[in-house]
Design an enzyme around this catalytic site. Structure first.
Site, PDB file in Angstrom:
ATOM      1  N   ARG A  60      78.465 -26.306  30.312  1.00 28.62           N
ATOM      2  CA  ARG A  60      78.187 -24.958  30.890  1.00 28.62           C
ATOM      3  C   ARG A  60      79.383 -24.809  31.834  1.00 28.62           C
ATOM      4  NH1 ARG A  60      71.909 -25.314  32.496  1.00 28.62           N
ATOM      5  NH2 ARG A  60      71.050 -25.231  30.327  1.00 28.62           N
ATOM      6  N   ASN A  84      96.531 -41.490  40.117  1.00 30.90           N
ATOM      7  CA  ASN A  84      96.716 -40.460  39.091  1.00 30.90           C
ATOM      8  C   ASN A  84      96.104 -39.128  39.372  1.00 30.90           C
ATOM      9  OD1 ASN A  84      98.317 -41.943  37.159  1.00 30.90           O
ATOM     10  ND2 ASN A  84      96.329 -42.351  35.955  1.00 30.90           N
ATOM     11  N   ASP A  85      94.870 -39.178  39.687  1.00 42.47           N
ATOM     12  CA  ASP A  85      94.516 -37.773  39.645  1.00 42.47           C
ATOM     13  C   ASP A  85      92.908 -37.842  40.219  1.00 42.47           C
ATOM     14  OD1 ASP A  85      92.662 -38.532  37.304  1.00 42.47           O
ATOM     15  OD2 ASP A  85      94.143 -37.777  35.940  1.00 42.47           O
ATOM     16  N   ASP A 127      85.840 -25.650  32.014  1.00 44.22           N
ATOM     17  CA  ASP A 127      85.108 -26.969  32.309  1.00 44.22           C
ATOM     18  C   ASP A 127      85.424 -27.837  33.650  1.00 44.22           C
ATOM     19  OD1 ASP A 127      83.693 -26.130  29.902  1.00 44.22           O
ATOM     20  OD2 ASP A 127      84.966 -27.624  28.518  1.00 44.22           O
ATOM     21  N   ASP A 137      96.540 -49.219  31.088  1.00 48.23           N
ATOM     22  CA  ASP A 137      97.057 -48.156  32.197  1.00 48.23           C
ATOM     23  C   ASP A 137      95.891 -48.241  33.358  1.00 48.23           C
ATOM     24  OD1 ASP A 137      99.624 -47.374  31.935  1.00 48.23           O
ATOM     25  OD2 ASP A 137      99.167 -46.213  30.371  1.00 48.23           O
ATOM     26  N   GLY A 138      94.760 -48.256  32.934  1.00 48.77           N
ATOM     27  CA  GLY A 138      93.548 -48.330  33.402  1.00 48.77           C
ATOM     28  C   GLY A 138      93.619 -49.453  34.660  1.00 48.77           C
TER      29      GLY A 138
END
Length: 285
Positions: free
Chosen positions: A152, A141-142, A171, A68-69
């Site tokens: 943190r 995708n995103d 996160d 997929d990448g």
């Protein structure tokens, strides 16, 4: 029909697929183009070699072999060039691939023009500093906003058209297209969206909250994302899983609908829900 072939052909699992695909396409009357980086590997095949930078320019359709990448990366480049793409799954999931490596005979239908095109919206993420756009990314995708080097929490503020939409400590947060809703957003607990929808989904990553729900917004909206982290840490932006970019406290990131659309070639009759059932639901059960 001109077909350009993409993929890491140095991989032992990918080279045999590329050889078989090239022969099938050539025997079906297609002209096949491959990067001249692989001349020594494919010198015995009926293909033409060009610089990688010209492959998308000369083709009628792009063929990418990999997971997929690889498909996402090639699909974005194809979208910018106004070309269609077909993925051959040589990875694990291959959710965006049109065919599996044992279905290469279907390439004859590609040569004959017996296929359909699925158009997928993309999002545009722009890093803005001092009212000036510094970087622009187009994502299939995103766009993922996350903490940097340390474990943190970061403070995330998202507005839409100048109005408050979301404030959280987490996160990170994922803004995904419907296509990306089956990727990282799904793993973070987000909903699956039909790829023909015109919207984005916002999904928090490990939020410090008793409430954890995604938000779906219209793709006609422009989102503005601001990130705050402590002085020893830097938040980062990652687009489609590529290299992370550090985000300073003075930066704003706008997310809006890209002017480009990915065009995925479909050779099989399976619809989105049937593919999801085969590759996600049944695979995990």
């Amino acid at each position: 029909m001109n077909i350009s072939l993409f993929g890491n052909l140095n991989g032992n699992s990918i080279l045999p697929i590329a050889e078989s695909a090239a022969r099938i396409l050539y025997n079906s009357g297609c002209s096949v183009f491959v990067s001249d980086d692989f001349t020594s590997l494919l010198s015995d095949l009926p293909v033409s070699f060009l610089p990688e930078s010209r492959l998308m320019e000369v083709c009628d359709a792009a063929l990418v072999i990999g997971g997929d990448g690889s498909t996402v990366k090639a699909a974005k480049n194809a979208a910018i060039c106004g070309k269609s793409i077909l993925g051959i799954n040589a990875g694990r999931l291959g959710f965006l691939s049109g065919i599996e490596k044992n279905e290469l005979s279907l390439l004859e239908n590609l040569a004959r023009g017996n296929y359909k095109i699925d158009e997928r919206i993309m999002l545009k993420a722009q890093i803005v500093e001092n009212s000036s756009v510094k970087e622009t990314y187009h994502c299939l995708n995103d766009a993922v906003f996350s903490r940097g080097d340390f474990s943190r929490l970061i403070d995330i503020n998202i507005t839409s058209e100048g109005r408050a939409l979301l404030d959280l400590r987490a996160d990170g947060v994922i803004v995904s297209t419907p296509t990306g809703s089956t990727a990282y957003s799904l793993a973070a607990g987000g909903p699956v969206l039909s790829p023909d929808l015109n919207c984005f989904v916002i999904t928090a990553i490990c939020p410090h909250s008793l409430m954890d729900r995604s938000i779906v917004v219209s793709s006609s909206s422009t989102l503005c994302v601001e990130l705050k982290s402590d002085i020893n840490n830097h938040s980062v932006l990652t687009c489609d899983g590529e290299d992370a970019v550090k985000i300073t406290a003075d930066s704003k990131i706008t997310v809006s609908l890209s002017q480009y659309k990915a065009r995925l070639i479909r050779l099989k009759p399976d619809n989105f829900y049937e593919v999801m059932k085969k590759k996600i639901i049944e695979r995990r059960s």
